[in-house]
Design an enzyme around this catalytic site. Sequence first.
Site, short mmCIF file in Angstrom:
data_model
loop_
_atom_site.label_atom_id
_atom_site.label_comp_id
_atom_site.label_asym_id
_atom_site.label_seq_id
_atom_site.Cartn_x
_atom_site.Cartn_y
_atom_site.Cartn_z
N ASN A 6 0.85 -1.18 0.00
CA ASN A 6 0.00 0.00 0.00
C ASN A 6 0.90 1.25 0.00
O ASN A 6 1.73 1.43 0.90
CB ASN A 6 -0.90 -0.03 1.25
CG ASN A 6 -1.82 1.16 1.32
OD1 ASN A 6 -1.41 2.30 1.11
ND2 ASN A 6 -3.08 0.93 1.62
N HIS A 9 0.94 6.27 1.89
CA HIS A 9 1.66 7.23 2.73
C HIS A 9 2.83 7.91 2.02
O HIS A 9 3.39 8.87 2.53
CB HIS A 9 2.06 6.58 4.04
CG HIS A 9 0.83 6.27 4.85
ND1 HIS A 9 -0.13 7.24 5.12
CD2 HIS A 9 0.35 5.12 5.38
CE1 HIS A 9 -1.12 6.69 5.80
NE2 HIS A 9 -0.86 5.41 5.97
N HIS A 42 -5.61 3.81 -1.73
CA HIS A 42 -6.96 4.11 -1.26
C HIS A 42 -7.34 5.50 -1.73
O HIS A 42 -6.75 6.49 -1.29
CB HIS A 42 -6.95 4.02 0.29
CG HIS A 42 -8.30 4.19 0.92
ND1 HIS A 42 -8.51 4.00 2.27
CD2 HIS A 42 -9.51 4.54 0.41
CE1 HIS A 42 -9.79 4.21 2.55
NE2 HIS A 42 -10.41 4.56 1.45
N ARG A 44 -9.56 8.14 -1.19
CA ARG A 44 -10.56 8.54 -0.18
C ARG A 44 -11.40 9.69 -0.70
O ARG A 44 -10.95 10.47 -1.54
CB ARG A 44 -9.85 8.96 1.12
CG ARG A 44 -9.10 7.85 1.80
CD ARG A 44 -8.56 8.32 3.14
NE ARG A 44 -9.61 8.38 4.12
CZ ARG A 44 -9.80 7.47 5.08
NH1 ARG A 44 -8.98 6.46 5.21
NH2 ARG A 44 -10.79 7.59 5.92
N ARG A 48 -7.15 12.84 0.82
CA ARG A 48 -6.10 13.30 1.75
C ARG A 48 -4.72 12.80 1.37
O ARG A 48 -3.72 13.36 1.77
CB ARG A 48 -6.42 12.89 3.18
CG ARG A 48 -6.34 11.41 3.43
CD ARG A 48 -6.47 11.09 4.88
NE ARG A 48 -7.83 11.30 5.36
CZ ARG A 48 -8.29 10.72 6.47
NH1 ARG A 48 -7.51 9.96 7.19
NH2 ARG A 48 -9.53 10.91 6.85
N GLU A 69 -8.46 0.49 -3.16
CA GLU A 69 -9.26 0.48 -1.93
C GLU A 69 -10.20 1.66 -1.97
O GLU A 69 -9.79 2.77 -2.34
CB GLU A 69 -8.29 0.67 -0.77
CG GLU A 69 -8.37 -0.36 0.30
CD GLU A 69 -7.44 0.02 1.42
OE1 GLU A 69 -6.32 -0.48 1.39
OE2 GLU A 69 -7.82 0.82 2.28
N THR A 100 -8.47 3.42 8.18
CA THR A 100 -9.68 2.59 8.21
C THR A 100 -9.81 1.97 9.60
O THR A 100 -8.89 1.33 10.09
CB THR A 100 -9.59 1.48 7.14
OG1 THR A 100 -9.09 2.05 5.94
CG2 THR A 100 -10.94 0.85 6.89
N GLU A 150 -10.95 -9.52 2.71
CA GLU A 150 -9.69 -9.16 3.35
C GLU A 150 -9.97 -9.09 4.84
O GLU A 150 -10.79 -8.28 5.30
CB GLU A 150 -9.14 -7.82 2.85
CG GLU A 150 -7.81 -7.49 3.52
CD GLU A 150 -7.21 -6.16 3.09
OE1 GLU A 150 -7.38 -5.75 1.92
OE2 GLU A 150 -6.56 -5.51 3.94
N HIS A 190 -3.86 -4.72 7.63
CA HIS A 190 -4.05 -3.57 8.52
C HIS A 190 -3.23 -3.76 9.80
O HIS A 190 -3.41 -4.72 10.52
CB HIS A 190 -5.51 -3.31 8.90
CG HIS A 190 -5.73 -1.84 9.14
ND1 HIS A 190 -5.35 -1.22 10.30
CD2 HIS A 190 -6.23 -0.88 8.34
CE1 HIS A 190 -5.63 0.06 10.20
NE2 HIS A 190 -6.15 0.30 9.02
N1 PXP Z 1 -5.95 -3.10 4.20
C1 PXP Z 1 -6.91 -2.13 4.27
C2 PXP Z 1 -8.29 -2.47 3.88
C3 PXP Z 1 -6.57 -0.83 4.70
O1 PXP Z 1 -7.53 0.12 4.78
C4 PXP Z 1 -5.23 -0.54 5.00
C5 PXP Z 1 -4.85 0.86 5.39
O2 PXP Z 1 -4.98 1.70 4.30
C6 PXP Z 1 -4.29 -1.58 4.90
C7 PXP Z 1 -4.67 -2.84 4.52
C8 PXP Z 1 -2.85 -1.35 5.21
O3 PXP Z 1 -2.72 -1.05 6.56
P1 PXP Z 1 -1.32 -0.57 7.12
O4 PXP Z 1 -1.04 0.75 6.47
O5 PXP Z 1 -1.55 -0.47 8.59
O6 PXP Z 1 -0.32 -1.61 6.73
#
Ligand code: PXP
Length: 238
Positions: A6, A9, A42, A44, A48, A69, A100, A150, A190
């Site tokens: 992901n 960030h 993601h 959003r 953001r 996402e 999330t 997931e 997550h």
């Molecule tokens: N899976 C989903 C559905 C999420 O919303 C997120 C956060 O965007 C992640 C995985 C990844 O989480 P993390 O950034 O804590 O690894």
Amino acid sequence: MRLAVNIDHIATLRQARGGAEPDPVAAVAVCERAGASGIVCHLREDRRHINDRDVHLLRKTITTKLDLEMAATEEIIAIAVKVVPDLVTLVPEKRQELTTEGGLDVVKHRTKLRKAIQRFHEKNILVSLFIDPVKDQVDASMEIGSDMIEIHTGEYAEARTDARRRKLLLTVRTIAEYGKKIGVGVNAGHGLNYTNVKPVAQIPSIDEMSIGHAIITRALVVGLERAVREMLGLIMKP
Ligand code: PXP
């Protein structure tokens, strides 16, 4: 076990200055070369971090798999069916949350989610539903036609005692095995990081993990020394 990275960030950091750098699109080749099986972002409602431009360019750049996402809102669904990601992961979204906060309530929102899934399937887009490790949510996901689930590992990741961590790991494992048994694909994610990921990775029923924050954070730390040396190299040259 596969890893989808992901990259939200990287965009968070870009938005902090409102400029063009760092560009999440530039991270794709690096993640894929390192072995990532997919890239997650993601989009959003409040944009953001990831924005519309990113999603369109990511679609063109990613050679593995784009996992978009998103919340099942009309605006974002309309974008997704135009972009045609390989996979859509539907998540609940609240404006004020930092990330999330929990899984979708598929049992409660099954009618709306079933309609959204049908719209994605018309475009041959696979769908995953982000859910808490609860059997009724797996059954409802399967019943409304989701290709995958997931499993939300956030509660496991935040466990403060070994006993609680073990209990929550068993819950994740039991639900992953149940999902596999009834024929739905099983991903997890997550809050997973370099210290808590291994026990989850050892669950055979989980096909793929979705990890973001820990990897981007680690990249900053392991890359910092080189970045300082490179800057010093420029400054110290006569
Ligand atoms: N899976 C989903 C559905 C999420 O919303 C997120 C956060 O965007 C992640 C995985 C990844 O989480 P993390 O950034 O804590 O690894």
